[in-house]
Design a protein around this motif. Structure first.
Motif, mmCIF file in Angstrom:
data_model
loop_
_atom_site.group_PDB
_atom_site.id
_atom_site.type_symbol
_atom_site.label_atom_id
_atom_site.label_comp_id
_atom_site.label_asym_id
_atom_site.label_seq_id
_atom_site.Cartn_x
_atom_site.Cartn_y
_atom_site.Cartn_z
ATOM 1 N N GLU A 188 51.944 56.346 6.808
ATOM 2 C CA GLU A 188 53.022 57.336 6.086
ATOM 3 C C GLU A 188 52.930 58.743 6.726
ATOM 4 O O GLU A 188 51.752 59.279 6.572
ATOM 5 C CB GLU A 188 53.119 57.129 4.603
ATOM 6 C CG GLU A 188 53.903 57.932 3.967
ATOM 7 C CD GLU A 188 54.096 57.796 2.490
ATOM 8 O OE1 GLU A 188 54.605 58.440 1.702
ATOM 9 O OE2 GLU A 188 53.166 57.049 1.828
ATOM 10 N N LEU A 203 52.208 49.106 7.343
ATOM 11 C CA LEU A 203 52.081 50.533 7.024
ATOM 12 C C LEU A 203 51.086 50.589 5.852
ATOM 13 O O LEU A 203 50.890 50.009 5.178
ATOM 14 C CB LEU A 203 53.524 50.720 6.330
ATOM 15 C CG LEU A 203 53.813 52.265 5.720
ATOM 16 C CD1 LEU A 203 53.706 53.280 7.036
ATOM 17 C CD2 LEU A 203 54.995 52.533 4.856
ATOM 18 N N PRO A 209 57.196 53.417 2.572
ATOM 19 C CA PRO A 209 58.363 53.585 3.770
ATOM 20 C C PRO A 209 59.162 54.819 2.862
ATOM 21 O O PRO A 209 59.171 55.165 1.729
ATOM 22 C CB PRO A 209 59.110 52.539 3.573
ATOM 23 C CG PRO A 209 58.578 51.645 2.163
ATOM 24 C CD PRO A 209 57.362 52.009 1.806
ATOM 25 N N VAL A 254 58.357 45.586 5.600
ATOM 26 C CA VAL A 254 56.886 46.296 5.317
ATOM 27 C C VAL A 254 55.809 45.436 4.937
ATOM 28 O O VAL A 254 56.158 44.875 3.948
ATOM 29 C CB VAL A 254 57.461 47.538 4.509
ATOM 30 C CG1 VAL A 254 56.166 48.276 4.189
ATOM 31 C CG2 VAL A 254 58.457 48.483 4.965
#
Length: 229
Positions: free
Chosen positions: A18, A64, A68, A78
């Motif tokens: 992120e 990730l 998000p 994701v």
């Protein structure tokens, strides 16, 4: 011809953090502030996701670390990163892809190459072009790699190739190639790209791809050229 037509579409993966100040692109500070570095990281990630969104695929997975944000386009699933070093996180990403789409090839890239274009992946991953290849390798100019693909990914193969691989050192790419060879895999080469790590890399990549979000964001920061040397 029948085998080509029946070939499953690939799973595309992007592994990313992120884009939060102080957590991404720390080697850009200075000359950038942490906020500016995070803005550049967000632009690079948005470019990457947009480009891969135009490559034919069966699934698109964003692996990730974090949450998000507005930069995430439609069409992406994701998947949270596992803990541990980058080698373990990459292996887990391939294992997840194999579980989601058994029998489909999988190709993974990072968020550091916003100059990536769709043809660089769409052409080698097309059913006709990928015949005869077991893996794809994208070398980076710093001695690492920006892409790794497996024609028949499994959790066991990903572990064999990636667990314990020395990461973020000049010999990372060579070590991975040695493992691919030891596994008896026929490897297709992708173009060599520069990762955006330091300020000089940022300027080089922006000059090579001036129409990207990344290049536009770098221009908007109006950093003195000598500050990014």
């Amino acid at each position: 011809m029948r085998a080509v037509l029946a070939a499953p579409p690939p799973t595309l993966l992007v592994i990313a953090k992120e884009p939060l100040p102080g957590r991404v692109k720390t080697r850009l500070t200075p000359p950038c502030t942490p906020e500016q570095a995070a803005a550049l990281a967000e632009a690079a990630l948005a470019d990457t996701l947009h480009t891969l969104g135009t490559v034919p695929a069966g699934r698109r997975l964003l692996v990730l670390a974090g949450r998000p944000g507005r930069w995430l386009p439609p069409g992406w699933q994701v998947v949270p990163q596992v803990g541990g070093g980058l080698d373990r996180r990459l292996a887990a990403a391939f294992a997840h892809a194999a579980a989601c789409a058994p029998g489909a090839p999988a190709l993974l890239v990072g968020m550091d190459t916003p100059q990536l274009t769709a043809p660089m992946l769409a052409e080698p991953l097309s059913p006709a072009a990928r015949t005869g290849f077991d893996a794809w390798y994208g070398p980076a100019t710093d001695g690492g790699f920006w892409a790794l693909g497996l024609a028949r990914p499994t959790a066991r193969l990903a572990e064999q190739l990636l667990a314990g691989l020395p990461m973020s050192v000049p010999g990372t790419g060579a070590a991975l190639l040695d493992r691919l060879a030891a596994a008896g895999l026929t490897v297709g080469r992708l173009p060599e790209l520069t990762d955006v790590d330091g300020p000089a890399d940022a300027r080089l990549v922006a000059a090579a791809a001036p129409g990207t979000r990344f290049a536009g964001r770098l221009r908007s920061l109006d950093l003195a050229p000598e500050a990014t040397q």
